[in-house]
Scaffold this motif. Structure first.
Motif, short mmCIF file in Angstrom:
data_model
loop_
_atom_site.label_atom_id
_atom_site.label_comp_id
_atom_site.label_asym_id
_atom_site.label_seq_id
_atom_site.Cartn_x
_atom_site.Cartn_y
_atom_site.Cartn_z
N TRP A 1 0.89 -1.14 0.00
CA TRP A 1 0.14 0.14 -0.09
C TRP A 1 1.02 1.40 0.12
O TRP A 1 0.74 2.23 -0.86
N LEU A 2 1.77 1.40 0.92
CA LEU A 2 2.85 2.41 0.77
C LEU A 2 3.59 2.58 -0.52
O LEU A 2 3.72 3.68 -1.09
N SER A 3 3.95 1.48 -1.34
CA SER A 3 4.61 1.58 -2.44
C SER A 3 3.95 2.34 -3.56
O SER A 3 4.04 2.72 -4.50
N GLU A 4 2.33 1.90 -3.29
CA GLU A 4 1.31 2.57 -4.22
C GLU A 4 1.03 4.03 -4.02
O GLU A 4 0.08 4.38 -4.70
N GLY A 5 1.66 4.67 -3.06
CA GLY A 5 1.33 5.86 -2.68
C GLY A 5 0.52 6.14 -1.59
O GLY A 5 0.04 7.29 -1.14
N GLY A 6 0.26 5.05 -0.64
CA GLY A 6 -0.53 5.23 0.54
C GLY A 6 0.27 6.15 1.30
O GLY A 6 1.50 6.29 1.38
N GLN A 7 -0.43 6.91 2.47
CA GLN A 7 -0.06 7.53 3.60
C GLN A 7 -0.13 6.88 4.75
O GLN A 7 -1.29 6.67 5.22
N ILE A 8 0.66 6.82 5.79
CA ILE A 8 0.72 6.49 7.05
C ILE A 8 0.11 7.50 8.00
O ILE A 8 0.06 8.77 7.68
N VAL A 9 -1.19 6.86 8.59
CA VAL A 9 -2.02 7.77 9.41
C VAL A 9 -1.36 7.76 10.89
O VAL A 9 -1.28 6.73 11.58
N TYR A 10 -0.98 8.78 11.40
CA TYR A 10 -0.36 8.88 12.52
C TYR A 10 -1.47 9.30 13.72
O TYR A 10 -2.43 10.12 13.54
N ASN A 11 -1.48 9.22 14.89
CA ASN A 11 -2.07 9.85 16.18
C ASN A 11 -0.91 10.72 16.78
O ASN A 11 0.28 10.66 16.74
N LEU A 12 -1.70 11.82 17.41
CA LEU A 12 -1.01 12.99 18.08
C LEU A 12 -1.26 12.76 19.50
O LEU A 12 -2.16 13.42 20.03
N PRO A 13 -0.25 12.13 20.17
CA PRO A 13 -0.65 11.78 21.46
C PRO A 13 -0.76 13.06 22.46
O PRO A 13 -1.16 12.84 23.68
N GLN A 14 -0.19 14.09 22.07
CA GLN A 14 -0.29 15.42 22.86
C GLN A 14 -1.65 15.85 22.70
O GLN A 14 -2.02 16.87 23.82
N TRP A 15 -2.66 15.39 21.98
CA TRP A 15 -3.80 15.87 22.18
C TRP A 15 -4.58 14.96 23.04
O TRP A 15 -4.84 13.55 22.65
N SER A 16 -5.03 15.52 24.36
CA SER A 16 -5.30 14.54 25.33
C SER A 16 -6.92 14.80 25.60
O SER A 16 -7.55 14.08 26.13
N PHE A 17 -7.63 15.34 24.50
CA PHE A 17 -9.08 15.63 24.75
C PHE A 17 -9.97 14.58 23.90
O PHE A 17 -11.08 14.31 24.02
N GLY A 18 -9.27 13.63 23.03
CA GLY A 18 -9.94 12.75 22.06
C GLY A 18 -9.01 12.07 21.16
O GLY A 18 -7.95 12.06 21.36
N PHE A 19 -9.62 11.79 20.07
CA PHE A 19 -9.04 10.82 18.98
C PHE A 19 -8.32 12.03 18.11
O PHE A 19 -8.86 13.23 18.08
N SER A 20 -7.05 11.58 17.58
CA SER A 20 -6.42 12.51 16.78
C SER A 20 -6.00 11.72 15.47
O SER A 20 -5.54 10.45 15.70
N SER A 21 -5.61 12.41 14.43
CA SER A 21 -5.00 11.88 13.32
C SER A 21 -4.20 12.84 12.40
O SER A 21 -4.64 13.87 12.55
#
Length: 278
Positions: A172-192
């Motif tokens: 998937w990455l070789s096809e141009g896919g993007q890694i989805v990261y989380n931001l752990p410093q955002w403590s109020f809920g989900f982050s991407s």
């Protein structure tokens, strides 16, 4: 120096990416910075036209405000270099995500802390879910932490998915896919967060589209938030040939009728760039 000599009929914005924005009026309508504060200029300057009878609706005013905010956000974002597109949501168990005052205070405090301690640079647009809960989209850069979420946004589109194994992840990455990261410093809920890809101005346009989606209402009292020592747009007031601008940028401009004159709005990108409207 007379007022006509001071004023120009165009404002040209230039950006590090090579993009250029032009606002060109059929009349001299723009004043260089610094002259607005001159008492002598104000005394000799043109008298503002009296507004026509019949008030515009509040909805019309809000739509105009949203358009201006999109333009300002676009110019600000193009004047700076951001690295990731981020989405920040709120967890009902951690914060009242329906209360505008609580949400606004939490976002402002988090951004201020991240700027001071980690060098965050950001432009962030609030948006409401259909149930009224708040979340945010924006462009960020700086010293924030990134944690691999294990999901990939595939080049073919769709929601991010978790590959079944390392081989599929690599594919998937070789096809141009993007890694989805989380931001752990955002403590109020989900982050991407996803690293920006493709044409930078297209990414900027994507974020700007979130302004005005709330049925024309200004969310949380502000169209967007920004901070972190951002550079201002490079702006020049000048005089251009209106007909020549319309001819030279025929494929990149929109002509608007405004009371008493006309206005060309030009979004021009470097040669070889994607010139579709964002």
């Amino acid at each position: 120096m007379s007022v006509p000599e001071i004023q120009g009929n165009a404002i040209v914005y230039t950006y590090p990416s090579g993009d250029v924005d032009i606002l060109c009026s059929s009349d001299r309508a723009f004043t260089p910075e610094g002259w607005e504060a001159s008492e002598d200029f104000r005394r000799r300057g043109p008298v503002p036209a009296v507004r026509e009878s019949g008030k515009k609706s509040e909805g019309d005013d809000m739509l105009r405000s949203a358009r201006r905010a999109r333009s300002k956000l676009r110019r600000l974002a193009l004047s700076n270099e951001f690295s990731h597109f981020a989405t920040l949501t709120l967890d009902a168990s951690k914060i009242d995500r329906y209360d505008p005052t609580t949400v606004q205070r939490a976002l402002s405090n988090w951004c201020s802390n991240m700027v001071q301690r980690h060098g965050l640079r950001y432009v962030i647009v609030p948006e409401q879910h259909k149930d009224g809960a708040w979340h945010f989209h924006g462009l960020v850069s700086g010293g924030f932490d990134l944690v691999d979420s294990g999901t990939i946004r595939r080049a073919c589109g769709g929601k991010p998915r978790r590959p079944r194994d390392e081989a599929q992840r690599a594919e998937w990455l070789s096809e141009g896919g993007q890694i989805v990261y989380n931001l752990p410093q955002w403590s109020f809920g989900f982050s991407s967060a996803i690293a920006l890809y493709g044409t930078y101005s297209h990414a900027v346009g994507y974020v700007c589209k979130y302004i005005g989606k709330q049925n024309g209402e200004r969310p949380l009292g502000r169209w967007y938030y920004s901070g972190g020592g951002l550079a201002s747009p490079q702006k020049m007031v000048c005089t251009l040939d209106y007909r020549q601008v319309r001819e030279d940028f025929a494929g990149d401009c929109v002509e608007l009728d405004i009371p008493g004159s006309k206005m060309l709005v030009v979004h021009s990108r470097p040669q070889g760039g994607d010139n579709k409207e964002d």
